[in-house]
Design a protein around this motif. Structure first.
Motif, PDB file in Angstrom:
ATOM      1  N   VAL A 199       0.986  -1.449   0.172  1.00  0.00           N
ATOM      2  CA  VAL A 199       0.333  -0.060   0.552  1.00  0.00           C
ATOM      3  C   VAL A 199       0.710   0.980  -0.065  1.00  0.00           C
ATOM      4  N   GLY A 200       0.278   2.452  -0.810  1.00  0.00           N
ATOM      5  CA  GLY A 200       1.569   3.620  -1.117  1.00  0.00           C
ATOM      6  C   GLY A 200       0.662   4.494  -0.334  1.00  0.00           C
ATOM      7  N   ARG A 201       0.309   5.552  -0.712  1.00  0.00           N
ATOM      8  CA  ARG A 201      -0.303   6.430  -0.504  1.00  0.00           C
ATOM      9  C   ARG A 201      -1.069   6.616   0.265  1.00  0.00           C
ATOM     10  N   GLY A 202      -1.812   7.427   1.451  1.00  0.00           N
ATOM     11  CA  GLY A 202      -2.859   7.383   1.495  1.00  0.00           C
ATOM     12  C   GLY A 202      -3.017   8.813   3.118  1.00  0.00           C
ATOM     13  N   GLU A 203      -4.360   8.247   3.072  1.00  0.00           N
ATOM     14  CA  GLU A 203      -3.642   9.761   3.711  1.00  0.00           C
ATOM     15  C   GLU A 203      -5.932   9.902   5.471  1.00  0.00           C
ATOM     16  N   ILE A 204      -4.961  10.340   6.511  1.00  0.00           N
ATOM     17  CA  ILE A 204      -6.465   9.969   7.708  1.00  0.00           C
ATOM     18  C   ILE A 204      -6.264  11.216   8.216  1.00  0.00           C
ATOM     19  N   THR A 205      -8.420  11.471   8.375  1.00  0.00           N
ATOM     20  CA  THR A 205      -8.426  13.587   8.819  1.00  0.00           C
ATOM     21  C   THR A 205      -9.163  12.569  10.083  1.00  0.00           C
ATOM     22  N   VAL A 206      -8.873  13.537  11.038  1.00  0.00           N
ATOM     23  CA  VAL A 206      -8.762  13.441  11.863  1.00  0.00           C
ATOM     24  C   VAL A 206      -9.367  15.168  12.608  1.00  0.00           C
ATOM     25  N   GLU A 207     -10.352  15.313  13.250  1.00  0.00           N
ATOM     26  CA  GLU A 207     -10.684  16.044  14.440  1.00  0.00           C
ATOM     27  C   GLU A 207     -10.877  16.168  15.719  1.00  0.00           C
ATOM     28  N   LEU A 208     -10.132  17.600  16.519  1.00  0.00           N
ATOM     29  CA  LEU A 208     -10.020  17.140  17.500  1.00  0.00           C
ATOM     30  C   LEU A 208     -11.111  18.825  17.651  1.00  0.00           C
TER      31      LEU A 208
ATOM     32  N   TYR B 174      -4.775  11.387  16.077  1.00  0.00           N
ATOM     33  CA  TYR B 174      -4.068  10.379  14.531  1.00  0.00           C
ATOM     34  C   TYR B 174      -4.487   8.781  14.612  1.00  0.00           C
ATOM     35  N   LEU B 175      -4.084   8.442  16.098  1.00  0.00           N
ATOM     36  CA  LEU B 175      -3.867   7.447  16.406  1.00  0.00           C
ATOM     37  C   LEU B 175      -5.041   6.570  16.346  1.00  0.00           C
ATOM     38  N   THR B 176      -6.148   7.821  17.490  1.00  0.00           N
ATOM     39  CA  THR B 176      -7.858   7.128  17.277  1.00  0.00           C
ATOM     40  C   THR B 176      -8.398   6.753  16.267  1.00  0.00           C
ATOM     41  N   LYS B 177      -8.462   8.022  15.467  1.00  0.00           N
ATOM     42  CA  LYS B 177      -8.768   7.624  14.514  1.00  0.00           C
ATOM     43  C   LYS B 177      -8.140   6.407  13.021  1.00  0.00           C
ATOM     44  N   LEU B 178      -7.067   6.159  13.341  1.00  0.00           N
ATOM     45  CA  LEU B 178      -6.258   4.746  13.405  1.00  0.00           C
ATOM     46  C   LEU B 178      -6.895   4.046  13.521  1.00  0.00           C
ATOM     47  N   ARG B 179      -6.897   3.619  14.412  1.00  0.00           N
ATOM     48  CA  ARG B 179      -7.620   2.755  15.319  1.00  0.00           C
ATOM     49  C   ARG B 179      -9.984   2.610  14.569  1.00  0.00           C
ATOM     50  N   GLN B 180      -9.716   3.263  14.816  1.00  0.00           N
ATOM     51  CA  GLN B 180     -11.053   3.729  14.438  1.00  0.00           C
ATOM     52  C   GLN B 180     -11.296   2.620  13.145  1.00  0.00           C
ATOM     53  N   ILE B 181     -10.556   3.117  12.941  1.00  0.00           N
ATOM     54  CA  ILE B 181     -10.968   2.711  10.842  1.00  0.00           C
ATOM     55  C   ILE B 181     -10.617   1.364  10.473  1.00  0.00           C
TER      56      ILE B 181
ATOM     57  N   LEU C  57     -16.544  -3.560   1.169  1.00  0.00           N
ATOM     58  CA  LEU C  57     -16.043  -2.584   2.144  1.00  0.00           C
ATOM     59  C   LEU C  57     -16.613  -2.153   3.011  1.00  0.00           C
ATOM     60  N   PRO C  58     -16.617  -2.415   4.706  1.00  0.00           N
ATOM     61  CA  PRO C  58     -17.980  -1.682   4.878  1.00  0.00           C
ATOM     62  C   PRO C  58     -17.645  -0.279   5.203  1.00  0.00           C
ATOM     63  N   GLU C  59     -19.060   0.904   5.386  1.00  0.00           N
ATOM     64  CA  GLU C  59     -19.580   1.753   5.557  1.00  0.00           C
ATOM     65  C   GLU C  59     -18.243   2.287   7.405  1.00  0.00           C
ATOM     66  N   LEU C  60     -17.450   3.447   6.272  1.00  0.00           N
ATOM     67  CA  LEU C  60     -16.353   3.714   7.216  1.00  0.00           C
ATOM     68  C   LEU C  60     -16.691   5.219   8.906  1.00  0.00           C
ATOM     69  N   PRO C  61     -16.455   5.063   9.614  1.00  0.00           N
ATOM     70  CA  PRO C  61     -16.821   6.366  10.360  1.00  0.00           C
ATOM     71  C   PRO C  61     -16.859   7.987   9.702  1.00  0.00           C
ATOM     72  N   ASP C  62     -16.377   7.983   8.641  1.00  0.00           N
ATOM     73  CA  ASP C  62     -16.766   9.401   8.204  1.00  0.00           C
ATOM     74  C   ASP C  62     -18.080   9.749   7.848  1.00  0.00           C
ATOM     75  N   ALA C  63     -18.188   8.705   6.338  1.00  0.00           N
ATOM     76  CA  ALA C  63     -19.284   8.615   5.982  1.00  0.00           C
ATOM     77  C   ALA C  63     -20.033   8.296   6.781  1.00  0.00           C
ATOM     78  N   LYS C  64     -20.120   7.228   7.907  1.00  0.00           N
ATOM     79  CA  LYS C  64     -21.178   7.261   8.463  1.00  0.00           C
ATOM     80  C   LYS C  64     -22.230   8.401   9.253  1.00  0.00           C
ATOM     81  N   ALA C  65     -20.814   9.141  10.129  1.00  0.00           N
ATOM     82  CA  ALA C  65     -21.030  10.271  10.740  1.00  0.00           C
ATOM     83  C   ALA C  65     -21.754  10.968   9.990  1.00  0.00           C
TER      84      ALA C  65
END
Lengths: 483, 491
Positions: free
Chosen positions: A109-118, A178-185, A303-311
């Motif tokens: 797997v190459g480049r990707g990204e995670i959106t985090v909420e503060l 970041y870690l929270t979101k990654l774990r969630q995904i 793929l299941p619906e992921l947290p961002d899409a679900k929210a």
């Protein structure tokens, strides 16, 4: 702007990137058929391949590959249709082959990204550099014998995903987010259970500091941090240490450090006598991993619906606030529970009940959403009783407590305890009359203009009726009687 | 009827199925030959009890008319194949006391085809060598003698035990492995036939690894037909080896008599080395002439990167070996020498005591070429050269169907000769390593004798997974050569 450490000589910015090792959920190991369950008796989940017996060969486990692809897709990352396994050579007693099979040059797997909420509601994108598959090592137990070490190879060969972020993280909070979101995904995808205590998710934290606007300075790696809170603390502690080093005229040296949670500081890892030269080279026992694009597409489709899409969907379909939606999607099981309750009902009410009464009950009883004493179906039926005015919201809370205690059906509890709401105007009028008669002074005060007392009368009437009075009717009758 | 030990596999198969000979007789004859000629040191372990048990079972099946393709055929197994319940050594002290709890895929297939296990044959330690003098169990003696010279000769290596056992008639055939020539060179030195099939044809599962991207199993036998019979039983896709090929296994035996009419045979000009003996050059020319007479067209071809093959091989093979042999660390199996210090001391003491000089040398070379700062200059460069060598062959296949070369630059040499300089020893592989680097099938067929009366072999290289053409060409050479010389020492 952003998180700044104010040093003696001026402001400093944190530059941080995470390398996360996530144990892949799979029945068997990355290259052997041995089982992977946690907590088995030592050396009971070891095949001859895992123990690197002569002539044994690794065969890639298709499910582990699929899990890595799913994770890559979940991280919106590029899936490399051609990747390769390399050997990382070093001697250690819990590394049976004398090398770890990993993906050094060509990750899956190459480049990707995670959106985090503060906490302040802002969002940031953290880049993913790569994700690769590799084998875990075994475990050395140094405390079982005065001079010898014991080796447990159960974990040897278990599939890990190493997920490397870009150095995009700028604060302890962002590292945690970041870690929270990654774990969630990962949990949503079902590719890693995210359990940091059991070591199925481990983080190495790379940290440096710099003057705002500067290029990168030397970084240090804090190894094997095993909770999100510790990751945040380690970033803070290590950044402050480096600021201190720079400001006192010293130089940060690139090294590997450990975080000591008891003292809240990082300290250098015992330096190895010999510097490792891992002599990476392509594993000649394995062909390059070539993925069928159709298979990748199939995995993408399923793929299941992921947290961002679900929210987003929760906000759109259930008219929830952004905050409520985020809380409800934090765990997939909670989101599923909520949806089961909300479907066909008042969604806002469902959200309030899940986030209020249910969460409180889970907290109190030490249960999780998966082991909740009240099923989504039962909670739904309780809300139905509110909706059809069989009971009031207040009585419902009482019924809910009973459900938590006994697991009984809400309607049965209502019947057994006679909690059905009174809608008989005659009975309400009688209660109102009784209350007004007993509180003549208050009635006089009310009539003299003290409107606030209305609530008092409502409360008294409800009390007299054992809480079962229909609130609207009680209001109506009271208004009439006082008016 | 000839002596049971002089039979070919094809002949023995026929006699067994006609019940003119029992598997027990055949096995006993070979066991007693192996015991009588133990001075050749061809076997590390003889499994007499097991052999007789196998033979009895074969006789029962033969009696019921349920013979399998190799029913009752006694074989030697190179001691690099893991055999369940039978000590397996790789001719190294480091595997001291190791008895595998599993059976290699190739040997399992042989037993399932009805073959009888006579024992485990000697080899160079971890298959590293071209003379079978690096074995921890002592060197193997070539059953051939140079005319007017009583010195013991090497059988070649690394499959020297297998080749010597087949040549001296201690078994009807043997398994072997070939990483840079370890089947073909000893076959050439002992007047036997040895084929290294296409990489991926035989499963490597259960074979102790030397250099994984080059290692291939194959048979050594006394005729091309016998080699074809054995190879068919050894071949086939194995899901336990990711590098094994999922391709059908043809009836190789049927291809042996096919002839070469209309085939184009390439003779690569780069294989004509300066200083090559006249005997080898004339044998090569004779081989080409035989094939031309049999209806093939002979063409000179060019394989321009040939001269880089040997150095390329001696980087890649040790690199892989240095990593493959890391597992011999004294922790889980085999030898452990514990000097009572820390873990590093255990490793150092165990590996120093367990590995012989040649193995240690290759581990050092391999470690060096993979080291940071040297990787690009050595390993990576060698991989690029390897690709060019493979491309040379790809281009040749546009012109020719098979390639004819000598198998070795010399005949067998005396034990102790070429021992002072490892590079001289490495030159033995000069004609054979290319097939390993390109993953191609290559066979060595005995085709004549040198001036000292020692056998010389010709090599036929074919397209990937086209062993049939290789067997067809080898069969034609065998028929034309009429090689019938016998080793001095034999059962």
């Amino acid at each position: 702007m952003g998180y700044i450490i104010e040093g003696r000589t001026g402001p400093w910015e944190i530059v941080c990137g995470l390398e996360v090792h996530a144990q892949v959920i799979s029945k068997s190991k990355l290259f052997s058929g041995a089982a992977t369950s946690f907590g088995a008796a030592p050396n009971t989940q070891v095949s001859f391949v895992d123990a690197a017996f002569p002539g044994m060969l690794p065969v890639p486990n298709r499910e582990c590959i699929a899990q890595a692809i799913r994770t890559g897709l979940g991280l919106k990352a590029q899936i490399n249709l051609w990747s390769r396994f390399d050997r990382k050579n070093y001697f250690y007693a819990d590394l049976p082959a004398g090398y770890q099979i990993s993906q050094y040059q060509h990750p899956i797997v190459g480049r990707g990204e995670i959106t985090v909420e503060l906490a302040d509601g802002t969002r940031r994108n953290i880049g993913i550099t790569r994700l690769h598959l590799e084998q875990d090592a075994g475990k050395s137990l140094h405390d079982q014998h005065p001079t010898k070490s014991y080796i447990d190879l159960n974990r040897a060969g278990v599939a890990l995903m190493e997920i490397v972020s870009e150095p995009d993280i700028r604060s302890p909070e962002e590292a945690g987010a970041y870690l929270t979101k990654l774990r969630q995904i990962l949990r949503y995808l079902g590719t890693c259970d995210g359990n940091m205590e059991e070591g199925s998710l481990r983080a190495d934290v790379n940290i440096s500091v710099r003057r705002p606007g500067e290029g990168y300075r030397t970084r240090c790696e804090v190894k094997n941090v095993n909770s999100i809170r510790f990751v945040m603390q380690a970033v803070e502690a290590e950044a402050r240490r480096q600021v201190e080093v720079w400001e006192s005229g010293g130089e940060v040296v690139q090294e590997t450090r450990l975080f000591d949670p008891a003292r809240g500081v990082t300290r250098p890892m015992r330096t190895k006598e010999h510097a490792h030269d891992y002599r990476y080279f392509p594993d000649p026992d394995l062909l390059p991993l070539e993925l069928d694009p159709e298979w990748v597409e199939e995995l993408r489709r399923t793929l299941p619906e992921l947290p961002d899409a679900k929210a987003e969907r929760f906000q759109r379909d259930y008219q929830l606030s952004a905050y409520d939606a985020r809380v409800l999607v934090a765990e997939r099981a909670t989101a599923d529970y909520f949806e089961a309750v909300a479907r066909g009902r008042d969604a806002k009410l469902a959200a309030n009940w899940v986030m209020g009464e249910l969460f409180a009950a889970l907290n109190r009883t030490g249960r999780t959403i998966e082991t909740s004493p009240v099923s989504a179906d039962a909670l739904g039926r309780l809300l139905d009783l509110i909706a059809d005015e069989t009971i009031s919201g207040r009585i419902a809370k009482q019924v809910f407590e009973e459900m938590v205690e006994t697991g009984a059906d809400p309607a049965a509890i209502v019947d057994a305890k006679g909690l059905r709401q009174v809608k008989d105007t005659g009975a309400i009028e009688a209660a109102v009359a009784q209350v007004l008669a007993a509180n003549a002074e208050k009635v006089a005060e009310y009539k003299a203009g003290k409107d606030k007392l209305f609530g008092f009368f409502v409360g008294q009437v409800m009390k007299a009726m054992g809480g079962k009075g229909n609130p609207a009717l009680v209001n109506e009758v009271l208004k009439r009687a006082l008016g | 009827m000839s002596k049971p030990t002089d039979l070919t596999i094809a002949e023995a198969r026929d006699l067994l199925s006609r019940r003119a000979l029992s598997a027990r007789e055949l096995t006993e004859a070979h066991l007693s030959a192996a015991e009588r000629l133990s001075s050749l040191n061809a076997f590390i372990t003889l499994t007499a009890e097991r052999a007789l048990r196998d033979a009895a079972r074969s006789d029962e099946r033969l009696a019921r008319g349920e013979a399998r393709p190799l029913e009752g055929i006694p074989l030697g197994i190179k001691d690099l194949f893991c055999t369940e319940g039978i000590r397996t050594t790789a001719a190294s002290r480091i595997l001291d006391g190791f008895t595998p709890p599993y059976e290699s895929t190739v040997t399992r297939k042989l037993w399932e085809a009805g073959a009888v296990c006579l024992g485990k044959t000697n080899l160079d330690e971890f298959a590293m060598g071209s003379s079978n003098t690096t074995s921890a169990f002592g060197h193997v003696v070539n059953p051939w003698r140079r005319r007017g010279d009583n010195r013991d000769l090497v059988p070649g290596g690394s499959s020297g035990g297998s080749a010597a056992a087949v040549a001296a008639r201690l078994c009807l055939g043997a398994t072997a492995t070939d990483t840079g020539g370890s089947i073909r060179q000893p076959a050439a030195f002992t007047g036997t036939v040895g084929i290294k099939p296409t990489y991926g044809r035989c499963s490597r599962w259960g074979i102790i690894a030397f250099a994984s991207s080059l290692d291939q199993a194959g048979p050594i036998a006394r005729t091309v037909r016998d080699a074809a019979i054995l190879l068919r039983a050894m071949s086939g896709f194995d899901p336990k080896d990711s590098t094994s090929a999922d391709v059908p296994v043809p009836d190789f035996e049927a291809a042996v008599g096919r002839g070469v009419q209309g085939l184009k045979i390439g003779v690569p000009k780069e294989y004509r080395l300066s200083g090559m003996s006249a005997a080898i050059i004339s044998l090569w020319e004779r081989g080409a002439a035989w094939l031309r007479e049999a209806g093939a067209e002979i063409r000179e071809i060019s394989l321009p990167h040939t001269k880089y093959a040997l150095p390329c091989y001696y980087i890649i093979a040790p690199a892989e070996a240095s990593s493959n042999l890391a597992r011999y660390d004294g922790v889980r199996f085999g030898l452990r020498v514990d000097p009572g210090g820390d873990l590093d001391d255990l490793y150092a003491a165990t590996r120093a005591a367990g590995f012989g000089a040649e193995v240690r040398r290759r581990i050092l070379i391999g470690t060096y070429v993979l080291s940071a700062g040297y990787y690009d200059a050595y390993y990576l460069k060698a991989q690029k050269v390897r690709a060019l060598i493979a491309r040379d062959f790809d281009r040749a296949w546009a012109e020719v169907d098979a390639i004819l070369t000598p198998a070795t630059p010399t005949s067998a040499f005396a034990i102790g000769e070429k021992q002072d300089d490892p590079v001289t020893m490495y030159l033995n592989d000069v004609f054979t390593v290319t097939a390993n680097l390109a993953g191609l099938p290559g066979i060595s067929v005995p085709a004549g004798l040198d001036e000292g009366g020692l056998p010389l072999g010709l090599q036929v290289i074919g397209r990937p997974f086209d062993e049939e053409t290789v067997f067809a060409v080898a069969g034609a050479i065998e028929r034309a050569a009429g090689f019938d010389a016998l080793p001095a020492v034999r059962a």
